[in-house]
Design a protein around this motif. Structure first.
Motif, PDB file in Angstrom:
ATOM      1  N   GLY A  47     -53.686  28.969 -17.272  1.00 13.10           N
ATOM      2  CA  GLY A  47     -52.859  27.829 -16.889  1.00 13.10           C
ATOM      3  C   GLY A  47     -51.387  28.066 -17.170  1.00 13.10           C
ATOM      4  O   GLY A  47     -50.528  27.746 -16.337  1.00 13.10           O
ATOM      5  N   ILE A  48     -51.088  28.638 -18.319  1.00 15.04           N
ATOM      6  CA  ILE A  48     -49.697  28.915 -18.679  1.00 15.04           C
ATOM      7  C   ILE A  48     -49.096  29.951 -17.745  1.00 15.04           C
ATOM      8  O   ILE A  48     -47.963  29.819 -17.282  1.00 15.04           O
ATOM      9  N   LEU A  49     -49.862  30.985 -17.447  1.00 13.80           N
ATOM     10  CA  LEU A  49     -49.327  32.098 -16.668  1.00 13.80           C
ATOM     11  C   LEU A  49     -49.319  31.836 -15.167  1.00 13.80           C
ATOM     12  O   LEU A  49     -48.671  32.572 -14.425  1.00 13.80           O
ATOM     13  N   SER A  50     -50.029  30.819 -14.718  1.00 20.15           N
ATOM     14  CA  SER A  50     -50.008  30.478 -13.288  1.00 20.15           C
ATOM     15  C   SER A  50     -49.303  29.142 -13.054  1.00 20.15           C
ATOM     16  O   SER A  50     -49.494  28.497 -12.031  1.00 20.15           O
ATOM     17  N   MET A  51     -48.480  28.766 -14.011  1.00 21.47           N
ATOM     18  CA  MET A  51     -47.797  27.477 -13.937  1.00 21.47           C
ATOM     19  C   MET A  51     -46.931  27.365 -12.687  1.00 21.47           C
ATOM     20  O   MET A  51     -46.198  28.299 -12.337  1.00 21.47           O
ATOM     21  N   GLU A  52     -47.014  26.239 -12.028  1.00 29.82           N
ATOM     22  CA  GLU A  52     -46.200  26.001 -10.839  1.00 29.82           C
ATOM     23  C   GLU A  52     -44.724  25.877 -11.231  1.00 29.82           C
ATOM     24  O   GLU A  52     -44.386  25.458 -12.342  1.00 29.82           O
ATOM     25  N   LYS A  53     -43.877  26.244 -10.292  1.00 26.35           N
ATOM     26  CA  LYS A  53     -42.442  26.253 -10.555  1.00 26.35           C
ATOM     27  C   LYS A  53     -41.928  24.881 -10.978  1.00 26.35           C
ATOM     28  O   LYS A  53     -41.021  24.777 -11.812  1.00 26.35           O
ATOM     29  N   LYS A  54     -42.519  23.801 -10.424  1.00 22.96           N
ATOM     30  CA  LYS A  54     -42.017  22.463 -10.730  1.00 22.96           C
ATOM     31  C   LYS A  54     -42.154  22.152 -12.217  1.00 22.96           C
ATOM     32  O   LYS A  54     -41.303  21.469 -12.792  1.00 22.96           O
ATOM     33  N   TRP A  55     -43.232  22.689 -12.857  1.00 20.33           N
ATOM     34  CA  TRP A  55     -43.413  22.455 -14.283  1.00 20.33           C
ATOM     35  C   TRP A  55     -42.471  23.322 -15.107  1.00 20.33           C
ATOM     36  O   TRP A  55     -42.003  22.903 -16.167  1.00 20.33           O
ATOM     37  N   LYS A  56     -42.178  24.513 -14.620  1.00 25.01           N
ATOM     38  CA  LYS A  56     -41.189  25.354 -15.306  1.00 25.01           C
ATOM     39  C   LYS A  56     -39.819  24.686 -15.288  1.00 25.01           C
ATOM     40  O   LYS A  56     -39.067  24.752 -16.265  1.00 25.01           O
ATOM     41  N   LEU A  57     -39.509  24.011 -14.179  1.00 21.46           N
ATOM     42  CA  LEU A  57     -38.230  23.316 -14.079  1.00 21.46           C
ATOM     43  C   LEU A  57     -38.160  22.147 -15.054  1.00 21.46           C
ATOM     44  O   LEU A  57     -37.091  21.857 -15.619  1.00 21.46           O
TER      45      LEU A  57
END
Length: 241
Positions: free
Chosen positions: A172-182
């Motif tokens: 889950g951490i390594l496939s996190m969608e960009k929106k959550w990284k933002l």
């Protein structure tokens, strides 16, 4: 070397060349944007020859996914073979997964894409992929069991369930969608800090906490585990200054 042996070697070499060519294309384009014709042109063979080796594009894609899983499995095996406490092996495997994502992002993306269930379950590679990824989880499970046996991991935890919790968390951490990284970055944290903090979060949850086996995540550094210092979001630093 006999004629039969030479032909077999040539066949294996051509198969490898096809896989390498397809890998270059899948790494640079989406699955939908790569055709068997494209692969044939890349490897400078006719499409009919490609079909002698691979039934379809899906099978070829899955073959490359297997390459990526094999690398991850080797990294987990290296962690398992280290002469360190079980809880440290678990942390090192989490770190290995993160490093794998940094070193082989294209393989990781293909692995996650293949796991999206858009591919046929009848594909002969599907079971092999599941087995390969399952082997990684089993290695993690065995590390957890070692930690229970050596007293560094809580004895009331089930190794299978704990390995599932951790493996799914890693994915889950390594496939996190960009929106959550933002969202994370908007609060002043880097994605790297977020990933690193996971180990501070999870270690107390699985640690036995009993002397003389009690270990803190800071103690893992002597075994080759690297962790950032406790983070303070840059945004809040700026606001306070």
């Amino acid at each position: 070397m006999g004629i039969a042996d030479r032909r077999q070697r040539e066949k294996e070499q051509r198969k490898t060349e096809i896989i390498d060519a397809a890998e270059r294309l899948f790494f640079s384009r989406s699955y939908e944007d790569v055709s068997m014709e494209d692969i044939a042109r890349e490897v400078e063979l006719n499409k009919a020859t490609i079909y002698l080796y691979f039934k379809n594009k899906e099978t070829l894609f899955a073959t490359i996914v297997l390459r990526g899983i094999q690398i991850l499995k080797e990294k987990y095996t290296e962690c398992m073979e280290k002469q360190v406490p079980g809880i440290v092996k678990v942390a090192l495997m989490g770190q290995a997964y993160y490093q794998y994502a940094q070193e082989y992002p294209d393989y990781l993306q293909m692995i996650h894409f293949y796991g999206s269930e858009r591919f046929s379950k009848e594909n002969p590679c599907t079971a092999e992929i599941g087995k390969g990824y399952g082997t990684c989880r089993l290695i993690l499970r065995d590390a957890i069991q070692e930690g229970i046996d050596d007293g560094t991991i809580r004895a009331d935890l089930d190794p299978f369930l704990t390995s599932m919790y951790l493996m799914i968390s890693f994915m889950g951490i390594l496939s996190m969608e960009k929106k959550w990284k933002l969202v994370i970055e908007a609060e002043g944290f880097s994605y790297q800090q977020f990933a690193s903090e996971f180990f501070r979060f999870i270690t107390p949850a699985i640690s036995s906490g009993e002397k003389p086996h009690k270990m803190d995540v800071k103690d893992f550094a002597s075994f080759g585990f690297f962790l950032t210092e406790p983070v303070t979001p840059e945004k809040k630093k700026r606001e306070e200054s």
